[in-house]
Scaffold this motif. Structure first.
Motif, mmCIF file in Angstrom:
data_model
loop_
_atom_site.group_PDB
_atom_site.id
_atom_site.type_symbol
_atom_site.label_atom_id
_atom_site.label_comp_id
_atom_site.label_asym_id
_atom_site.label_seq_id
_atom_site.Cartn_x
_atom_site.Cartn_y
_atom_site.Cartn_z
ATOM 1 N N SER A 1 14.113 -15.819 -9.496
ATOM 2 C CA SER A 1 12.843 -16.183 -10.332
ATOM 3 C C SER A 1 11.607 -16.759 -9.633
ATOM 4 C CB SER A 1 13.294 -17.276 -11.357
ATOM 5 O OG SER A 1 13.699 -18.581 -10.759
ATOM 6 N N CYS A 2 11.724 -17.228 -8.557
ATOM 7 C CA CYS A 2 10.713 -17.710 -7.755
ATOM 8 C C CYS A 2 9.961 -16.820 -6.726
ATOM 9 C CB CYS A 2 11.079 -19.262 -6.746
ATOM 10 S SG CYS A 2 11.345 -20.641 -8.067
ATOM 11 N N MET A 3 10.399 -15.517 -6.754
ATOM 12 C CA MET A 3 9.910 -14.522 -5.852
ATOM 13 C C MET A 3 9.723 -13.204 -6.644
ATOM 14 S SD MET A 3 10.609 -11.542 -4.112
ATOM 15 C CE MET A 3 12.381 -11.499 -3.707
ATOM 16 N N ALA A 4 8.887 -12.534 -6.229
ATOM 17 C CA ALA A 4 8.484 -10.888 -6.732
ATOM 18 C C ALA A 4 7.701 -10.291 -5.851
ATOM 19 C CB ALA A 4 7.638 -11.107 -8.135
ATOM 20 N N HIS A 5 8.020 -9.104 -5.720
ATOM 21 C CA HIS A 5 7.176 -8.277 -4.817
ATOM 22 C C HIS A 5 5.926 -7.772 -5.691
ATOM 23 C CE1 HIS A 5 11.360 -7.451 -3.217
ATOM 24 N NE2 HIS A 5 10.682 -7.232 -2.327
ATOM 25 N N TYR A 6 4.822 -7.492 -5.099
ATOM 26 C CA TYR A 6 3.776 -6.884 -5.711
ATOM 27 C C TYR A 6 3.045 -5.844 -4.992
ATOM 28 C CZ TYR A 6 0.616 -8.879 -2.029
ATOM 29 O OH TYR A 6 -0.160 -9.425 -0.682
ATOM 30 N N GLY A 7 2.324 -4.828 -5.688
ATOM 31 C CA GLY A 7 2.089 -3.676 -5.303
ATOM 32 C C GLY A 7 0.979 -3.046 -5.969
ATOM 33 N N ARG A 8 0.993 -1.679 -5.544
ATOM 34 C CA ARG A 8 -0.115 -0.938 -6.408
ATOM 35 C C ARG A 8 0.224 0.458 -6.861
ATOM 36 N NH1 ARG A 8 -4.549 2.276 -4.344
ATOM 37 N NH2 ARG A 8 -3.427 2.017 -2.374
ATOM 38 N N ILE A 9 0.148 0.909 -7.976
ATOM 39 C CA ILE A 9 0.467 2.346 -8.256
ATOM 40 C C ILE A 9 -0.143 3.503 -7.676
ATOM 41 C CG2 ILE A 9 0.567 3.894 -10.273
ATOM 42 C CD1 ILE A 9 0.938 1.589 -12.028
ATOM 43 N N THR A 10 0.354 4.031 -6.921
ATOM 44 C CA THR A 10 -0.175 5.249 -6.088
ATOM 45 C C THR A 10 -0.022 6.664 -6.348
ATOM 46 O OG1 THR A 10 1.739 5.220 -4.659
ATOM 47 C CG2 THR A 10 -0.090 3.852 -3.899
ATOM 48 N N ASN A 11 0.875 6.848 -7.179
ATOM 49 C CA ASN A 11 1.204 8.339 -7.761
ATOM 50 C C ASN A 11 1.888 8.442 -8.980
ATOM 51 O OD1 ASN A 11 3.659 9.164 -6.539
ATOM 52 N ND2 ASN A 11 2.540 8.759 -4.863
ATOM 53 N N GLY A 12 2.316 9.405 -9.627
ATOM 54 C CA GLY A 12 3.238 9.428 -10.619
ATOM 55 C C GLY A 12 3.567 10.858 -11.088
ATOM 56 N N GLN A 13 4.656 11.146 -11.886
ATOM 57 C CA GLN A 13 4.921 12.459 -12.381
ATOM 58 C C GLN A 13 5.874 12.322 -13.515
ATOM 59 O OE1 GLN A 13 7.182 13.631 -8.972
ATOM 60 N NE2 GLN A 13 9.134 13.496 -9.961
ATOM 61 N N LEU B 1 -3.593 4.681 -12.593
ATOM 62 C CA LEU B 1 -3.408 4.882 -11.133
ATOM 63 C C LEU B 1 -4.294 3.730 -10.348
ATOM 64 C CD1 LEU B 1 -2.680 6.661 -8.664
ATOM 65 C CD2 LEU B 1 -4.840 7.866 -8.801
ATOM 66 N N GLY B 2 -3.994 3.041 -9.295
ATOM 67 C CA GLY B 2 -4.383 1.760 -8.686
ATOM 68 C C GLY B 2 -4.192 0.630 -9.441
ATOM 69 N N THR B 3 -3.376 0.513 -10.362
ATOM 70 C CA THR B 3 -3.011 -0.765 -11.105
ATOM 71 C C THR B 3 -2.178 -1.774 -10.165
ATOM 72 O OG1 THR B 3 -3.080 0.406 -13.229
ATOM 73 C CG2 THR B 3 -2.009 -1.621 -13.075
ATOM 74 N N MET C 1 5.228 5.658 -8.862
ATOM 75 C CA MET C 1 5.624 5.216 -7.186
ATOM 76 C C MET C 1 4.312 4.038 -7.210
ATOM 77 S SD MET C 1 7.693 5.695 -5.174
ATOM 78 C CE MET C 1 8.218 7.188 -5.389
ATOM 79 N N THR C 2 5.047 3.003 -6.585
ATOM 80 C CA THR C 2 4.368 1.649 -6.259
ATOM 81 C C THR C 2 4.450 1.435 -4.597
ATOM 82 O OG1 THR C 2 4.667 0.777 -8.301
ATOM 83 C CG2 THR C 2 4.254 -0.753 -6.507
ATOM 84 N N GLU C 3 3.049 1.352 -4.230
ATOM 85 C CA GLU C 3 3.101 1.161 -2.698
ATOM 86 C C GLU C 3 3.244 -0.654 -2.608
ATOM 87 O OE1 GLU C 3 -0.291 0.638 0.953
ATOM 88 O OE2 GLU C 3 -0.876 1.067 -1.188
ATOM 89 N N VAL C 4 4.302 -0.969 -2.079
ATOM 90 C CA VAL C 4 4.667 -2.471 -1.749
ATOM 91 C C VAL C 4 3.798 -3.130 -0.995
ATOM 92 C CG1 VAL C 4 6.313 -4.108 -1.180
ATOM 93 C CG2 VAL C 4 7.215 -1.996 -2.160
ATOM 94 N N LEU C 5 2.936 -3.991 -1.201
ATOM 95 C CA LEU C 5 1.892 -4.638 -0.452
ATOM 96 C C LEU C 5 2.395 -6.026 0.102
ATOM 97 C CD1 LEU C 5 -1.148 -4.158 -2.699
ATOM 98 C CD2 LEU C 5 -0.431 -2.965 -0.719
ATOM 99 N N GLY C 6 3.510 -6.721 -0.762
ATOM 100 C CA GLY C 6 3.870 -7.827 -0.242
ATOM 101 C C GLY C 6 4.941 -8.622 -1.129
#
Length: 322
Positions: free
Chosen positions: A67-79, A56-58, A117-122
């Protein structure tokens, strides 16, 4: 669950390769389901690969078809979904001593599904060898690989220094069960900054660390310390602690109109306008005196007289007299 098979090497000129991300840190695939949801601009569900244990929080990266773009975020929960572990079924198995005795044999059990689930940060772009960070503007796609963002690559993403000699040490960044020292650029104090957090999370401590780091780099510090948190540290660093009214006084004529009016309560709108105009004249006189002589000696009686003069000019002498 379906076992993840080895994938081909990433494009060496891609964003992920630039950030040091490879298939060793792949943790899943973006997914879509009526139960766990589908990718949005805010959140993205992903199916977790066999034998992967993201924390959690990773911080993670989501691959795209660019190939020159990716989303980044943080794991907020899971099941984890497992129909063989449904409570009534487990009860029946125990009561009648029949059925599957081990509802979860391993990650390879075909009926076990783990979704996080991942929260999209940008979004991160690689443009001419440089990293560009933007707010989410492209919808994340399903079926895309999800990678754990190597904690050692986070300074590269944020264009942050990587050593105490080049930056201000603030603490550690944690991701994926690992942590890394984090440094702010030396020019960060020249910008506006704010430390936010609820009571007890360490705002005062972080402020103290920040001050000590600036001192370590010979950056002068003047702190308005209302609570006195920095008094011991100032003594330890052989600085000076000055207490208002005891060690120094700030002349009323240089604090500015707004601050001065805050000290004068219960004024009517007419009185506030007259006092404000009078104070601005005193303030201008004080600034001019500092520029020409370096001295400041404007009595409070001088302000009172200026108030009377302004009131008279406005045809409100009685108001000025009060």
């Amino acid at each position: 669950m379906v076992n993840s098979s080895p994938q081909s090497a990433l494009n060496p000129s891609s964003l992920l390769s630039h950030l040091g991300v490879d298939n060793e840190v792949r943790i899943g695939t973006t997914s879509s389901s009526p139960f766990t949801g589908s990718p949005t601009f805010d959140e993205v569900p992903f199916h977790v690969d066999v034998n992967k244990r993201p924390n959690l929080g990773t911080y993670i990266l989501i691959q795209s078809d660019d190939s020159c773009m990716a989303h980044y975020g943080r794991i907020t929960n899971g099941q984890e979904e497992n129909p063989r572990a449904e409570p009534s079924r487990l009860q029946q198995n125990q009561a009648y001593q029949v059925g599957q005795q081990e509802p979860r044999q391993s990650d390879l059990s075909p009926h076990v599904t783990r979704v996080m689930m991942t929260e999209v940060l940008g979004q991160i772009y690689l443009e001419k060898g440089n990293l560009v960070i933007k707010d989410p503007e492209v919808l994340p796609q399903t079926g895309m690989s999800v990678y754990e963002f190597p904690v050692e690559s986070i300074p590269t993403l944020l264009d942050a220094p990587k050593s105490k000699e080049d930056g201000l040490f603030l603490g550690h960044i944690e991701s994926g069960g690992k942590k890394l020292e984090f440094f702010l650029p030396l020019d960060a104090p020249a910008r506006h900054m704010i430390i936010l957090g609820k009571t007890g999370v360490g705002k005062s401590y972080a402020s103290g660390v920040f001050v000590e780091e600036m001192i370590r780099h010979n950056i002068p510090v003047i702190a308005f310390d209302v609570l006195g948190d920095l008094i011991p540290a100032t003594d330890h660093k052989q600085g000076r602690n000055l207490k208002a009214s005891d060690d120094f006084r700030l002349p009323y004529s240089v604090i500015g109109r707004r601050e001065f009016l805050n000290f004068v309560s219960n004024l009517t709108s007419d009185q506030e306008e007259i006092v404000g105009v009078a104070y601005e004249a005193i303030y201008a006189e004080a600034m001019n005196s500092l520029r020409t002589s370096g001295k400041l000696n404007i009595s409070f009686e001088r302000l009172i007289q200026e108030i009377r003069d302004v009131a008279a000019e406005f045809g409100q002498s009685p108001v000025g007299g009060r």
